[in-house]
Design a protein around this motif. Structure first.
Motif, PDB file in Angstrom:
ATOM      1  N   ALA A 289       0.855  -1.183   0.000  1.00 47.39           N
ATOM      2  CA  ALA A 289       0.000   0.000   0.000  1.00 47.39           C
ATOM      3  C   ALA A 289       0.891   1.233   0.000  1.00 47.39           C
ATOM      4  O   ALA A 289       1.806   1.338   0.818  1.00 47.39           O
ATOM      5  CB  ALA A 289      -0.907   0.012   1.229  1.00 47.39           C
ATOM      6  N   ASP A 290       0.649   2.151  -0.932  1.00 45.68           N
ATOM      7  CA  ASP A 290       1.349   3.431  -0.964  1.00 45.68           C
ATOM      8  C   ASP A 290       0.510   4.460  -0.207  1.00 45.68           C
ATOM      9  O   ASP A 290      -0.718   4.510  -0.371  1.00 45.68           O
ATOM     10  CB  ASP A 290       1.541   3.905  -2.404  1.00 45.68           C
ATOM     11  N   ILE A 291       1.168   5.274   0.592  1.00 48.16           N
ATOM     12  CA  ILE A 291       0.475   6.259   1.416  1.00 48.16           C
ATOM     13  C   ILE A 291       1.007   7.651   1.110  1.00 48.16           C
ATOM     14  O   ILE A 291       2.219   7.870   1.020  1.00 48.16           O
ATOM     15  CB  ILE A 291       0.671   5.978   2.913  1.00 48.16           C
ATOM     16  N   VAL A 292       0.094   8.595   0.946  1.00 53.35           N
ATOM     17  CA  VAL A 292       0.425  10.012   0.856  1.00 53.35           C
ATOM     18  C   VAL A 292      -0.494  10.732   1.835  1.00 53.35           C
ATOM     19  O   VAL A 292      -1.711  10.571   1.781  1.00 53.35           O
ATOM     20  CB  VAL A 292       0.203  10.577  -0.565  1.00 53.35           C
ATOM     21  N   LYS A 293       0.084  11.491   2.733  1.00 54.87           N
ATOM     22  CA  LYS A 293      -0.711  12.236   3.715  1.00 54.87           C
ATOM     23  C   LYS A 293      -0.244  13.681   3.739  1.00 54.87           C
ATOM     24  O   LYS A 293       0.951  13.951   3.879  1.00 54.87           O
ATOM     25  CB  LYS A 293      -0.588  11.614   5.105  1.00 54.87           C
ATOM     26  N   ARG A 294      -1.194  14.590   3.598  1.00 56.99           N
ATOM     27  CA  ARG A 294      -0.879  16.006   3.701  1.00 56.99           C
ATOM     28  C   ARG A 294      -1.882  16.633   4.654  1.00 56.99           C
ATOM     29  O   ARG A 294      -3.058  16.754   4.341  1.00 56.99           O
ATOM     30  CB  ARG A 294      -0.944  16.693   2.333  1.00 56.99           C
TER      31      ARG A 294
ATOM     32  N   ASP B 254      -5.599  15.195   5.107  1.00 60.76           N
ATOM     33  CA  ASP B 254      -6.002  14.428   3.935  1.00 60.76           C
ATOM     34  C   ASP B 254      -5.083  13.220   3.750  1.00 60.76           C
ATOM     35  O   ASP B 254      -3.861  13.338   3.861  1.00 60.76           O
ATOM     36  CB  ASP B 254      -5.951  15.298   2.679  1.00 60.76           C
ATOM     37  N   VAL B 255      -5.698  12.079   3.443  1.00 63.18           N
ATOM     38  CA  VAL B 255      -4.941  10.838   3.274  1.00 63.18           C
ATOM     39  C   VAL B 255      -5.310  10.190   1.941  1.00 63.18           C
ATOM     40  O   VAL B 255      -6.492  10.084   1.600  1.00 63.18           O
ATOM     41  CB  VAL B 255      -5.252   9.838   4.409  1.00 63.18           C
TER      42      VAL B 255
ATOM     43  N   THR C 212     -10.058  11.459   4.821  1.00 58.13           N
ATOM     44  CA  THR C 212      -9.387  12.271   5.832  1.00 58.13           C
ATOM     45  C   THR C 212      -9.019  11.397   7.023  1.00 58.13           C
ATOM     46  O   THR C 212      -9.360  10.211   7.085  1.00 58.13           O
ATOM     47  CB  THR C 212     -10.295  13.427   6.306  1.00 58.13           C
ATOM     48  N   THR C 213      -8.341  12.014   7.979  1.00 57.83           N
ATOM     49  CA  THR C 213      -7.951  11.279   9.181  1.00 57.83           C
ATOM     50  C   THR C 213      -9.167  10.865  10.008  1.00 57.83           C
ATOM     51  O   THR C 213      -9.043  10.058  10.930  1.00 57.83           O
ATOM     52  CB  THR C 213      -7.018  12.137  10.047  1.00 57.83           C
TER      53      THR C 213
ATOM     54  N   ALA D 286      -3.273   6.741   8.960  1.00 60.66           N
ATOM     55  CA  ALA D 286      -2.844   8.085   9.347  1.00 60.66           C
ATOM     56  C   ALA D 286      -2.022   8.037  10.626  1.00 60.66           C
ATOM     57  O   ALA D 286      -1.033   8.765  10.786  1.00 60.66           O
ATOM     58  CB  ALA D 286      -4.068   8.987   9.526  1.00 60.66           C
ATOM     59  N   GLN D 287      -2.396   7.143  11.550  1.00 67.34           N
ATOM     60  CA  GLN D 287      -1.650   7.028  12.796  1.00 67.34           C
ATOM     61  C   GLN D 287      -0.251   6.483  12.578  1.00 67.34           C
ATOM     62  O   GLN D 287       0.669   6.783  13.338  1.00 67.34           O
ATOM     63  CB  GLN D 287      -2.423   6.129  13.762  1.00 67.34           C
TER      64      GLN D 287
END
Length: 246
Positions: free
Chosen positions: A95-100, A103-104, A137-138, A147-148
């Motif tokens: 799984a690729d994750i991008v969090k800004r 927003d996830v 979102t978170t 997100a955690q």
């Protein structure tokens, strides 16, 4: 020094979350920080203090238990930004994750979807998502666990805590990815750990290897402290909002 528990907790969380969802510009001379001449207790305390001040870092970790091995490769900062990958036990996809901020975006490859979604439903999930990122979102029940995983504050709190009744022993000098370090071993309550603390510049924790009372094994390294994390969210056409899948 409780880094093994921190890494194990986040790796375990990442593995469970999958089930929910179906450079350098020249050579610089570093300064010896003198920490290798100190006691094991002083080294541990100096490392706790240094780790409590980091604003970002790169973590590569894995946890092996009875379910298999979960691996993480993440860069995250205190603003809540994060990029990286998670591979659940079995190594069937990632799984690729991008969090800004809040927003996830998370992208499960086809192999991981097939491993997590039973039977013909996997084909339906793959067709529906169509190679796109899942966006939420978170606050999303599906994405909150991921997100955690990117919570730098969690790691800083764990790294800077001083466990009671911990027995520390200073070991020999070594290197971690070419960086000079000093070894400290720890034992307490059925848990054992080996820590490598930087002996140049700040006494950051560079590597930890440990085993808890259940036999779960943790192996993690840390680098790129205080370097910018630049998440690049996918284009709108390359993501699908979770609300559309419900």
């Amino acid at each position: 020094m409780s880094a093994p528990r921190a890494v194990a907790a986040r790796c375990a969380t990442a593995g469970a979350a999958c089930l929910l969802v179906f450079a350098g510009g020249g050579t610089a001379v570093a300064d010896d920080n003198g920490i290798a001449d100190e006691s094991a207790q002083a080294i541990a305390q100096a490392s706790r203090e240094a780790m409590s001040e980091v604003t970002s870092m790169h973590m590569v970790g894995k946890v092996t238990d009875t379910s298999g091995t979960t691996t993480l490769d993440l860069r995250f900062d205190e603003q809540g930004d994060c990029v990286g990958t998670v591979t659940p036990p079995g190594s069937a996809g990632k799984a690729d994750i991008v969090k800004r901020g809040d927003d996830v975006w998370m992208k499960l490859d086809d192999a991981l979807l097939r491993a997590q979604v039973p039977g013909p439903a996997a084909d339906d999930a793959i067709a529906l998502i169509n190679g796109r990122y899942l966006h939420g979102t978170t606050d999303s029940a599906m994405l909150s666990d991921f997100a955690q995983v990117c919570d730098l504050d969690f790691f800083k709190e764990e790294f800077s805590s001083k466990p009671p009744s911990e027995q520390l022993v200073k070991g020999s000098r070594t290197t971690v990815d070419g960086q000079p370090a000093i070894t400290v071993t720890s034992k307490r309550d059925g848990r054992t750990g080996t820590y490598q603390v930087a002996t140049e510049d700040e006494p950051y924790l560079l590597q930890v290897r440990g085993t808890d009372e259940s036999g779960r094994r943790v192996d993690a390294s840390f680098s790129d402290f205080d370097k910018p994390v630049t998440p690049r969210p996918p284009a709108p056409a390359d993501s699908v909002d979770l609300s559309e899948l419900q």
